[in-house]
Write a protein that holds these residues in place. Sequence first.
Motif, mmCIF file in Angstrom:
data_model
loop_
_atom_site.group_PDB
_atom_site.id
_atom_site.type_symbol
_atom_site.label_atom_id
_atom_site.label_comp_id
_atom_site.label_asym_id
_atom_site.label_seq_id
_atom_site.Cartn_x
_atom_site.Cartn_y
_atom_site.Cartn_z
ATOM 1 N N GLU A 358 0.846 -1.195 0.000
ATOM 2 C CA GLU A 358 0.000 0.000 0.000
ATOM 3 C C GLU A 358 0.884 1.250 0.000
ATOM 4 N N GLY A 359 0.579 2.178 -0.896
ATOM 5 C CA GLY A 359 1.339 3.429 -0.965
ATOM 6 C C GLY A 359 2.498 3.394 -1.939
ATOM 7 N N ASP A 360 2.819 2.230 -2.514
ATOM 8 C CA ASP A 360 3.900 2.146 -3.492
ATOM 9 C C ASP A 360 3.594 3.021 -4.706
ATOM 10 N N SER A 372 0.838 5.461 -8.808
ATOM 11 C CA SER A 372 0.801 4.414 -7.792
ATOM 12 C C SER A 372 0.863 3.086 -8.525
ATOM 13 N N LEU A 373 1.387 2.045 -7.860
ATOM 14 C CA LEU A 373 1.444 0.744 -8.516
ATOM 15 C C LEU A 373 0.041 0.220 -8.787
ATOM 16 N N LEU A 376 -0.939 1.808 -12.008
ATOM 17 C CA LEU A 376 -0.135 1.251 -13.085
ATOM 18 C C LEU A 376 -0.644 -0.129 -13.488
ATOM 19 N N MET A 377 -0.938 -0.964 -12.496
ATOM 20 C CA MET A 377 -1.410 -2.318 -12.803
ATOM 21 C C MET A 377 -2.811 -2.309 -13.412
ATOM 22 N N ASN A 378 -3.610 -1.319 -13.021
ATOM 23 C CA ASN A 378 -4.911 -1.152 -13.679
ATOM 24 C C ASN A 378 -4.705 -0.786 -15.144
ATOM 25 N N GLU A 379 -3.786 0.132 -15.372
ATOM 26 C CA GLU A 379 -3.489 0.591 -16.732
ATOM 27 C C GLU A 379 -2.979 -0.561 -17.602
ATOM 28 N N LEU A 380 -2.155 -1.426 -17.003
ATOM 29 C CA LEU A 380 -1.588 -2.556 -17.741
ATOM 30 C C LEU A 380 -2.548 -3.738 -17.838
ATOM 31 N N LYS A 381 -3.737 -3.586 -17.208
ATOM 32 C CA LYS A 381 -4.775 -4.623 -17.232
ATOM 33 C C LYS A 381 -4.270 -5.961 -16.676
ATOM 34 N N GLY A 401 11.529 -0.323 -9.674
ATOM 35 C CA GLY A 401 11.077 -1.070 -10.832
ATOM 36 C C GLY A 401 9.984 -2.063 -10.514
ATOM 37 N N VAL A 402 9.188 -2.372 -11.532
ATOM 38 C CA VAL A 402 8.214 -3.459 -11.476
ATOM 39 C C VAL A 402 8.676 -4.456 -12.523
ATOM 40 N N TYR A 403 9.020 -5.632 -12.098
ATOM 41 C CA TYR A 403 9.699 -6.608 -12.945
ATOM 42 C C TYR A 403 8.971 -6.832 -14.267
#
Length: 431
Positions: A358-360, A372-373, A376-381, A401-403
């Motif tokens: 939380e908060g990343d 926020s991650l 970002l993850m929503n955007e990347l689906k 980074g996000v692997y």
Amino acid sequence: MEINSAERVIKKYGMLSEGDTVAVGVSGGADSMLLLSYLFENRKKYGVKVIAANVEHGIRGEASVSDTAFVKDYCKEKGIEFYGISINAPAEAKKAGEGVEEYSRKKRYEFFNTLCADKIATAHNLSDNAETMLFRLARGTSNKGICSIPPVRENIIRPFIELTGEEIRRLCNEYGVPFVNDETNGDIKYTRNYIRHILMPEFRRLNPAFESAVARYIASAAEDEDFIEKCASKYSAELSVSELKNEHPAVAKRVIYREAKRNGATLDENRLSAAYSLLFKNGREQLKGSLFAVSDGGYLTFKRIEDNKKTQPHFKAETKTVDIDYFNENSERLKKEFAFFCCCDKISGEITVRQRAEGDEIRLSGRGVTKSLKKLMNELKIPADERDLIPVICDDEGVIGVYKRALSERVEPDSKTERVLLMKISLEDND
């Protein structure tokens, strides 16, 4: 030979005791040659024995060998005991997966410690300290990092820490101390040299006494750091929530950081803040692997919670550090083998790999925006049930980074990059 600044520093920090054997790290440059000459000529005054220690790193070919011969001849002429080794730092560092500078430093101190000396004297000076501070500020650092190079660390002493590089060269000329010049010191493709030859003159233009101003700032920061450490050291492993939450946040966070590190986790800013928040609520926060900070309202404890193995991912990271030229020549192959890479010189502190928290957030390379991650993850689906299985790579300042998916702008390789960190991360079998 009299150098008032060195004598004052030696007395101020109690660097020498009668009967000490002092090993002086000598490269042949002005700084180390003046230090060797000063301590040897004043050995009776301080009641010490002085020996010379030299490491030939195998980096500059014949020039490096010649520098070692120069030091050896000087010691023979003066009657100074000489001890030296030769290594092939570029090849050995590559094999060890480390940067050449980092590997060389480690090997130097390993060698120094084989000499059974009471003290190891190095010629780090005030200019080095100012350069180190600027280097760490550029990468991102803490108050502790601002303290830069301490006058004394364990058995390592630095008598010239209040002398500038310019003063040292003047003293060499004044006392007739010979020295050699390392031609690579002028190559500004190296970060240190860029700071020394490009940035430092600009700061001196703003303030001719810039190094002295830095020294005052470092001394002040060191006093603050010492105070925080002393306050934090009063706490035992049993951390009372009521006591800690009434402490100043700087002290409370240092107590948590120290205890987490004692339990095997070096916390980045996000993890530290998450653990600190437990002083004001019941709950738990994962710090690293199976290590959790747990608050029950009475005490903050650090526990290994193995029954979370099935829900908490464990990541296995394989890392490799290469110089930029090697990376550029082999980038296609390396990018296939390692799915994450970044500028090693911009990393702040230790690297950790964990699941999202939380908060990343991350400032995305090439996009100039901070997300926020979660966004970002929503955007990347990315499906919700897969998100906690994606490795998040952090240093002491936060997410870098996000692997396989994102790189932080802060650690993006650029024209000043000297070393590249490569990472291959897999999900360990938790069964």
